[in-house]
Enzyme design. Structure first.
Site, short mmCIF file in Angstrom:
data_model
loop_
_atom_site.label_atom_id
_atom_site.label_comp_id
_atom_site.label_asym_id
_atom_site.label_seq_id
_atom_site.Cartn_x
_atom_site.Cartn_y
_atom_site.Cartn_z
N GLY A 471 0.79 -1.23 0.00
CA GLY A 471 0.00 0.00 0.00
C GLY A 471 0.82 1.27 0.00
O GLY A 471 0.28 2.37 -0.07
N ARG A 635 17.30 10.63 -1.45
CA ARG A 635 16.44 11.25 -2.46
C ARG A 635 15.04 10.66 -2.36
O ARG A 635 14.88 9.45 -2.20
CB ARG A 635 17.00 10.97 -3.87
CG ARG A 635 16.20 11.64 -4.99
CD ARG A 635 16.61 11.16 -6.38
NE ARG A 635 18.04 11.32 -6.60
CZ ARG A 635 18.62 12.49 -6.91
NH1 ARG A 635 17.90 13.57 -7.05
NH2 ARG A 635 19.92 12.54 -7.10
N LYS A 640 4.57 12.42 -3.26
CA LYS A 640 3.21 12.20 -2.76
C LYS A 640 3.14 10.94 -1.88
O LYS A 640 2.69 11.00 -0.73
CB LYS A 640 2.24 12.07 -3.93
CG LYS A 640 0.79 12.03 -3.52
CD LYS A 640 -0.12 12.04 -4.75
CE LYS A 640 -1.47 12.61 -4.39
NZ LYS A 640 -1.96 13.55 -5.37
N THR A 641 3.58 9.81 -2.43
CA THR A 641 3.51 8.58 -1.64
C THR A 641 4.49 8.64 -0.47
O THR A 641 4.23 8.09 0.59
CB THR A 641 3.77 7.34 -2.52
OG1 THR A 641 4.99 7.52 -3.23
CG2 THR A 641 2.65 7.14 -3.52
N GLY A 709 14.83 4.01 2.30
CA GLY A 709 13.42 3.69 2.56
C GLY A 709 12.82 4.65 3.56
O GLY A 709 13.52 5.27 4.36
N GLU A 712 9.29 3.22 7.86
CA GLU A 712 9.25 3.09 9.31
C GLU A 712 9.67 4.36 10.06
O GLU A 712 9.17 4.62 11.15
CB GLU A 712 10.16 1.94 9.79
CG GLU A 712 10.54 0.99 8.72
CD GLU A 712 10.12 -0.46 8.98
OE1 GLU A 712 10.02 -1.18 8.01
OE2 GLU A 712 9.90 -0.85 10.12
MO1 MOS Z 1 8.19 -3.53 8.66
S1 MOS Z 1 7.89 -3.86 10.70
O1 MOS Z 1 9.69 -4.27 8.45
O2 MOS Z 1 6.98 -4.45 7.93
#
Ligand code: MOS
Length: 750
Positions: A471, A635, A640-641, A709, A712
């Protein structure tokens, strides 16, 4: 692959405008029109429904199970249990197969936690299966469960996870000391889509429609669990209503559904209920963390200790790595992090967004705030003072660390300079304002991955691999990279994910997927473009006598490098001239581990959270008024996402700080708030304006795009920033989450 890895470290400077743009999700239309199919949406002729029977004790043994009444009920096909489920196997450790529980469903007659699956009723309709499950009579020999949140168990094994210098001497000699214990509760994953498996067995091959964050790892694991060769299993997970870590590895229901399909020789659908989400499919475990900080009078850390514990179940060994960020976030000569696991009669915990780091940073950043108050120092200043560009846990430089800039930019955007430090000193009408800050960090990795890019004779492209999009925008990232490499518009690029029949992709976990897939997509796109250029040079009249390396692809057309824009030939014309249906290439990325240059760096993302709370003492109401988030995550590929990821994580952080907590009844181990009426999550009314700002500084060790990434890190630091703000408003320091009204009634601010 080595060569490829070395190439990846060379960052580009020129990109097509799709990179970094605020593009809407390419999968938005199929989702909003209800055409996207999730695991439980699949139906097949002869499909039957499976409903688990769940234990009503948390510790003990099954004495007897009477399934006779259930088996005679209308539509019932079977009731499966310990005696008749058939073979389910364990996996080989280290074989790229993971299971949350070290026990297969119904393997023994023991009960380890409330709600554990003890049988499976299968019937023609869901209602018939529910009725049959309710009619199974189970007698238990129950024992008193231990679900205590106090983790002071004696005789547990303590592990040292990071150590440098001498913390004993460092702490005892420090002029300013802090020694406090912090706690975070059990939080239960509640993605919108519950776990589900629709299992089809054709006599030889399983097709498992799953809701999984890892198609490939699920495939590897289920082949071993079912005892069949990998080619006899296909895992499909086209759309996922999120997972937050709860869907990284298979849970028992996957094996139950597949075993039932094989045994009954018909398709079986099993959907975990919202209530079972609180029992059987993981949670973030409680943590208890002692922090000891020593500092000089001017705020230089001289010693930092973190001693933490978390419970795990009797059928799992999950360790919540609360010391994820502690060893490197700040400079200090003396440091020690230790951890210990205790056992409880609760379901097996598992990763939840920012596992370890998020509860760990609640303790570390709360302690830093308390230290700043003792030092009479601004909490932003304290963090700047202890900033470091070297990871002192291993001596390596950070590939790209801009925590200092995050603090400075965030303070500016928030208006931090207007803060008065005294408790209760800032007001707006009858509301007391509290301002708090905390730092955030999360590891940055990229792994190995493959992808296939196909350029077709109708002028469109197709990109695929066995990754998945829970998602966060992964589908869109795939299209962006192909567009960047070919110049084809996003609308002409079809993205196919979520099927183990595609070349192996990577898991959506640890905020690693974007950085992991991009080099593989780029490699595949480059390969397909090279084929098109070769065809253009050999088969297209306009390029007669030219060599492929004199040509380039841009805007979906082949151009002469020497005169770009002059009579370019569209992709479809090149392929038709060559009588070729498509040009297709597989690409690979080797990951950080095979990148000899990147291995010498410490790779992490950083960030800050600034929060304002409003406290109305007359009616004991606490609100989060505004949040400013500044992220140093390399970068940003899609603004948006990306922004959406951080906003969503901040919403989770508000829930973590103020609302979320799974409570186990000490008498029977039942999670008593196992529903959405009693388990509170932040809703729109709890969420203020969230200002998300990215520094956008590319990480030179993260491939040509320099992206890290961002799934998290947006959650990291939110809870301690909120409790710091709560202290600033009320004078109450909450060290045990969530903040409760009864905590705040201790406030003397009126
Ligand atoms: Mo995330 S807790 O590595 O899905």
């Amino acid at each position: 692959m080595q060569e490829n890895g070395a190439k990846q470290t060379e960052a580009r400077t020129e990109f097509s405008p799709v990179i970094g743009a605020a593009l809407p999700r390419v999968d938005g239309p199929v989702k909003t029109t209800g055409r996207a199919r999730y695991a439980a949406d699949y139906s097949f002729p002869g499909l039957v429904h499976a409903v688990p029977v769940c234990a009503t004790i948390a510790r003990g043994t099954i004495r007897t199970m009477d399934t006779s009444a259930a088996e005679k009920m209308p539509g019932v096909v079977a009731v499966l249990h310990h005696g008749n489920i058939g073979p389910l196997f364990h996996t080989v450790p280290g074989s790229h197969a993971g299971l949350n529980e070290e026990r297969q469903p119904f393997e023994d007659q023991e009960i380890y936690y409330w709600g554990q699956y003890v049988a499976l009723a299968v019937a023609k309709t869901l209602e018939q299966a529910q009725a049959a499950a309710a009619a199974v009579r189970v007698m238990y020999d129950a024992e008193a469960p231990d679900v205590s949140p106090v983790l002071d168990d004696k005789d547990v094994k303590t592990m040292t996870t990071s150590k440098r210098g001498d913390v004993g001497g460092g702490f005892s000699g420090a002029a300013v000391k802090l020694d406090e214990t912090y706690g975070t509760p059990v939080e239960t994953h509640n993605p919108m889509e519950m776990h589900a498996t629709t299992a089809v067995w054709d006599g030889q091959r399983f097709t498992l429609y799953e809701s999984t964050q890892g198609v490939v790892s699920h495939w590897n694991t289920m082949a071993q669990v079912l005892g069949v060769p990998k080619e006899n299993v296909r895992v499909v997970s086209r759309f996922i209503g999120s997972g937050f870590g709860g869907k990284l590895d298979p849970w028992p229901h996957s094996a139950m559904a597949a075993a039932a399909a094989r045994k009954l020789n018909r398709p079986v659908k099993l959907m975990v209920t919202r209530q079972m989400m609180f029992w059987d499919v993981g949670h973030r475990p409680r943590t208890q963390q002692q922090m000891r900080l020593g500092a000089t009078p001017d705020g230089k850390l001289v010693s930092l200790e973190q001693h933490y514990r978390n419970p795990t179940s009797f059928v799992g060994n999950y360790h919540e790595n609360c010391g994820e960020a502690t060893p490197f976030l700040y400079s200090t000569p003396n440091l020690e992090v230790t951890s210990a696991l205790v056992k409880r009669n609760i379901g097996t915990p598992c990763p939840m967004r920012g596992p370890g780091a998020v509860p760990g940073l609640f303790a570390l950043e709360s302690a830093m705030d308390e230290l700043a108050i003792q030092l009479k120092m601004d909490p932003v200043e304290l963090r700047l003072k202890n900033d470091t560009l070297i990871d002192e846990s291993n001596g390596r430089p950070f590939s790209s660390r801009h925590l200092k800039e995050c603090l400075q930019v965030g303070a500016e955007r928030f208006g931090w300079s207007k803060r008065t430090p005294e408790v209760g000193s800032m007001r707006s009408g009858d509301t007391v304002l509290g301002w708090g800050v905390a730092a955030a960090s999360w590891g940055a990795w990229r792994g190995g991955c493959q992808a296939t890019v196909t350029l077709k004779d109708d002028g469109t492209a197709r990109v695929s691999c066995a990754a998945q999009d829970p998602g966060m925008g992964t589908y869109t990232i795939f299209a962006q990279i192909v567009s960047d490499k070919t110049g084809l518009p996003i609308a002409k690029i079809e993205v196919l994910l979520g099927d183990s029949d595609f070349v192996p992709g990577a898991t959506s976990g640890g905020s690693t997927l974007t950085a992991t897939v991009m080099p593989a997509i780029a490699d595949a796109a480059n390969g397909a473009v090279r084929q098109v250029l070769a065809l253009a040079a050999s088969r297209v009249k306009a390029f007669e006598g030219k060599k492929p390396d004199e040509l380039m692809m841009n805007g979906g057309k082949v151009h002469l490098k020497a005169s770009p824009g002059l009579n370019p030939v569209p992709l479809e014309e090149v392929l038709r001239a060559a009588k070729v249906s498509y040009a297709s290439a597989d690409g690979r990325s080797g990951g950080l581990g095979s990148d000899t240059k990147a291995r010498d760096y410490s790779t992490h993302s950083f960030g800050v959270q600034f929060v304002e709370v409003g406290w109305q003492p007359s009616i004991a109401r606490l609100r989060v008024n505004r949040v400013v988030t500044v992220m140093d995550a390399g970068r940003i590929i899609n603004l948006k996402t990306g922004t959406n990821q951080i906003q969503g994580a901040v919403v989770m952080g508000i829930g973590m700080a103020l609302l979320e907590q799974t409570i186990y009844d000490p008498r029977n181990g039942h999670p008593i708030n196992d529903n959405f009426a009693d388990y509170l999550v932040a809703t729109n009314a709890d969420v203020p304006a969230i200002d998300v700002h990215f520094l956008g500084i590319p990480d030179p060790m993260m491939g040509e795009y320099g992206a890290r990434g961002i799934g998290e890190i947006g959650l990291a630091g939110v809870a301690p920033a909120i409790t710091a703000a709560v202290y600033h408003a009320t004078g109450v320091r909450v060290r045990e989450l969530p903040v409760k009204i009864e905590d705040l009634l201790r406030s003397t601010v009126v």
